[in-house]
Write an enzyme that holds these catalytic residues in place. Structure first.
Site, short mmCIF file in Angstrom:
data_model
loop_
_atom_site.label_atom_id
_atom_site.label_comp_id
_atom_site.label_asym_id
_atom_site.label_seq_id
_atom_site.Cartn_x
_atom_site.Cartn_y
_atom_site.Cartn_z
N GLU A 309 59.91 -29.63 -20.28
CA GLU A 309 58.77 -30.40 -19.76
C GLU A 309 58.65 -30.23 -18.26
OE1 GLU A 309 57.10 -34.18 -21.65
OE2 GLU A 309 58.27 -34.98 -19.97
N HIS A 340 78.50 -23.18 -38.60
CA HIS A 340 78.25 -23.07 -40.03
C HIS A 340 76.75 -22.98 -40.32
CE1 HIS A 340 82.47 -23.93 -41.01
NE2 HIS A 340 82.42 -24.76 -39.98
N LYS A 453 47.73 -35.47 -25.34
CA LYS A 453 47.47 -36.87 -25.66
C LYS A 453 45.97 -37.16 -25.68
CE LYS A 453 51.76 -38.65 -23.58
NZ LYS A 453 52.31 -39.49 -22.49
#
Length: 482
Positions: A309, A340, A453
Site C-alpha cells: 500500500e 509442506h 472505495k
C-alpha cells in the site's frame, strides 16, 4: 555480511553483494538529499504532499510522546488498567470479560498480529481474564464466528477507524447494534460497552461515544503505521501497558539505529538497498516473507499492507507518471507450514523471487513444567534448523534440479520480546520509507485504494436501488442477478 544489534540482527550474506559492491550501488541509487529526508521523517516533519500533511507515526514512540493525543498516555493506560483488572463494569454491573476490536487494514492487521505474537508476555499480576477478539471482514463472516461466543452484558467493542467512516467497519458495527438490542438499550451500550479509536473526534461524538471513551491519534499518522498509537489498544489489553511501552522502546531503538548507523551496519537501509537491487538489477517482482516462529504467523499479511500500500505506485511525489518498477509483490506464510505447501515451487519452480527469512533462536517457554519447556525449546531448535537449511538450498541449489541463486535476508532475534518485536516492525517501516525516497514516490498515501472505495459506493447505490446506472455487461448481469 552480518549486522548485530541489541534487539535485531540481519544476515544478508545470501544477497550475493560484497561490501564494496553495496557501497557503489548506494552511491548510485541513494538521492543526494537522503540524509535530510531521513532526519525529517525521524523528527515528524516529512511531507505527505498529496494529502497535505506531515508524517508523524515515529513520534508515537518517541520518549516524549503520548500514546493517544486525545486523553494522552495516562488515559490510555487507565483504560487498559480498568479493563485488565476487571474494574470496568458493563451496563448491568458485570465485569467486562471480552473485547472485540472492529477495524480493517491498519486498524486490524497490526493490533491482531501484535496481540497474537506477544500474548505470552502479558503482565502476570492481573487475575482477571480478558479475551481479545478481532473482526474486520465486511461480509460479517468474523462476526458470525465471534458473536455466539460472547455475551452482550460482558463484552466491550473497540470501534477503530482513522476516519471513523470506513464502510467495512461501520457495516460490522451496525450488525452489532442489532445483536445487542434485545439485551441492552443503545444508550447503555454506548456508555459502558464502546471505546472509539480514531483521528476524528467529532465523528465519534456524533456517533454517541462519550468523550472519556474516545482515544484519538493524529491525522498525520497513516493507518498502516498506527499500531504504535491508540490503535494498538488491543495489544496493550493483551499484554499490559508496561509491556506495550517496551514494544515502543524497541521501535524507538530502531529509529535511533536507522538515523545514526553507517550504511553497512544499518539494517533498514541494507534491507532497502538489497530490495531495490533485486527489483531493478535482477528483475525480481516479488518477495516471500517466511517467519519461522508461529507467533509471527501474521507478519506476511501485515507486511503486505505496509509495503504494497505504501510503494505500489506508478506516480512520482510530484504527481507525474513514472515508467520504472517500484514496490514488489509481498507474499509468504509461516515457514514450517510453507515447507509442506509452496516451498517445492520455490526450490524447483520456474519463477524467480527474493525472500526474507525471520527466525527466533531461543525460547524460554514460561508457564510450563520443566519437561514441557525442554520439549518446546527442542522444537525451537528444529524450526531454526529448517530455516537455515531452506535458506541455504535457495541460495546454493543442489545440482541441475535445484537452480539456487534466490537472494534472501535472514532477520533474527535471540528471543522474541516486546522490544525485539517493536524493532523488527520499525526496521520494515524504515525500509519501506527508504525505498520510497529512492524511487521518488510518496509512501504515505493510497489513491488506488481510495478510488476503489469510490467505485464500490457507486455499485452499492445501484444494488440498494438508490440509483439506476449501467457499468458494463458483466457487472450489470451480476447486479441483475442479485
Amino acid at each position: 555480511m552480518q549486522v548485530t544489534t541489541e534487539h535485531l540482527n540481519l544476515d544478508n550474506t545470501f544477497q550475493g553483494l560484497s561490501a564494496d559492491e553495496l557501497q557503489a550501488y548506494a552511491a548510485k541509487r541513494l538521492p543526494s538529499n537522503f540524509d535530510e529526508q531521513r532526519k525529517l521523517l525521524l523528527r515528524g516533519e516529512y511531507d505527505n504532499p498529496s494529502e497535505g500533511r506531515k508524517v508523524t507515526h515515529v513520534l508515537n514512540r518517541s520518549r516524549h510522546s503520548v500514546v493517544a493525543a486525545g486523553g494522552g498516555r495516562n488515559r490510555f493506560s487507565e483504560v487498559v488498567r480498568l479493563l485488565r483488572s476487571g474494574k470496568w463494569l458493563g451496563a448491568t454491573g458485570k465485569p467486562i470479560t471480552d473485547v472485540v476490536n472492529i477495524g480493517v487494514g491498519g486498524s486490524d492487521l497490526g493490533p491482531m498480529m501484535g496481540s497474537f505474537a506477544l500474548r505470552e508476555f502479558a503482565d502476570d499480576n492481573v487475575e482477571h481474564k480478558l479475551d481479545v477478539h478481532f473482526v474486520s471482514s465486511m461480509d460479517g463472516g468474523q462476526l458470525y464466528a465471534v458473536l455466539p461466543i460472547v455475551d452482550p452484558e460482558t463484552t466491550l467493542f473497540i470501534i477503530a477507524s482513522k476516519s471513523f467512516g470506513t464502510i467495512d467497519t461501520l457495516a460490522n458495527v451496525e450488525t452489532v447494534k442489532r445483536w445487542i438490542a434485545p439485551a441492552l438499550a443503545e444508550s447503555a451500550w454506548l456508555e459502558k460497552h464502546v471505546i472509539g479509536v480514531s483521528s476524528n473526534n467529532q465523528a465519534m461524538t456524533e456517533f454517541g461515544i462519550p468523550a472519556s471513551q474516545q482515544l484519538s491519534f493524529a491525522d498525520s499518522v497513516g493507518g498502516r503505521y498506527s499500531l504504535w498509537s491508540a490503535i494498538g489498544l488491543p495489544i496493550a489489553l493483551t499484554i499490559g501497558a508496561n509491556q506495550f511501552a517496551k514494544m515502543l522502546d524497541g521501535a524507538r531503538f530502531m529509529d535511533e539505529h536507522f538515523g545514526s548507523a553507517p550504511l553497512l551496519e544499518n539494517i533498514p537501509l541494507l534491507l532497502a538497498l538489497h530490495g531495490v537491487y533485486n527489483r531493478e538489477e535482477r528483475g525480481l517482482n516479488n518477495v516471500a516473507v517466511l517467519p519461522y516462529d508461529g507467533r509471527l504467523r501474521y507478519l506476511p499479511s501485515y507486511l503486505q499492507q505496509l509495503d504494497m500500500e505504501s510503494n505500489g505506485k506508478q506516480v512520482a511525489r510530484d504527481g507525474s507518471p513514472i515508467d520504472y518498477p517500484t514496490g514488489p509483490i509481498i507474499w509468504g506464510g509461516f515457514g514450517p507450514n510453507g515447507q509442506h505447501a509452496f516451498f517445492q515451487h520455490l526450490h524447483q519452480g520456474y519463477d524467480d523471487f527474493a525472500a526474507d527469512f525471520v527466525a527466533v533462536l531461543h525460547r524460554q517457554a514460561p508457564g510450563f513444567s520443566a519437561a514441557v519447556q525442554e520439549g518446546l525449546i527442542s522444537q525451537q531448535r528444529l524450526s531454526v534448523a529448517n530455516c537455515l537449511a531452506h535458506r541455504r538450498l535457495m541460495w546454493f541449489g543442489n545440482g541441475d534440479h535445484y537452480p539456487g541463486k534466490h537472494p534472501s535476508n535472514l532477520l533474527y532475534v535471540d528471543e522474541l520480546t516486546p522490544q525485539s518485536f517493536g524493532a523488527l516492525l520499525a526496521a520494515y517501516e524504515h525500509k519501506v520509507f527508504a525505498q520510497g525516497v529512492i524511487w521518488d514516490i510518496n509512501s504515505f498515501d493510497q489513491p488506488g485504494v481510495e478510488h476503489g472505495k469510490k467505485v464500490a459506493k457507486e455499485v452499492l447505490a445501484v444494488l440498494d436501488g438508490q440509483r439506476d446506472e449501467s457499468f458494463d455487461d458483466s457487472t450489470d448481469s451480476i447486479i441483475k442477478r442479485m
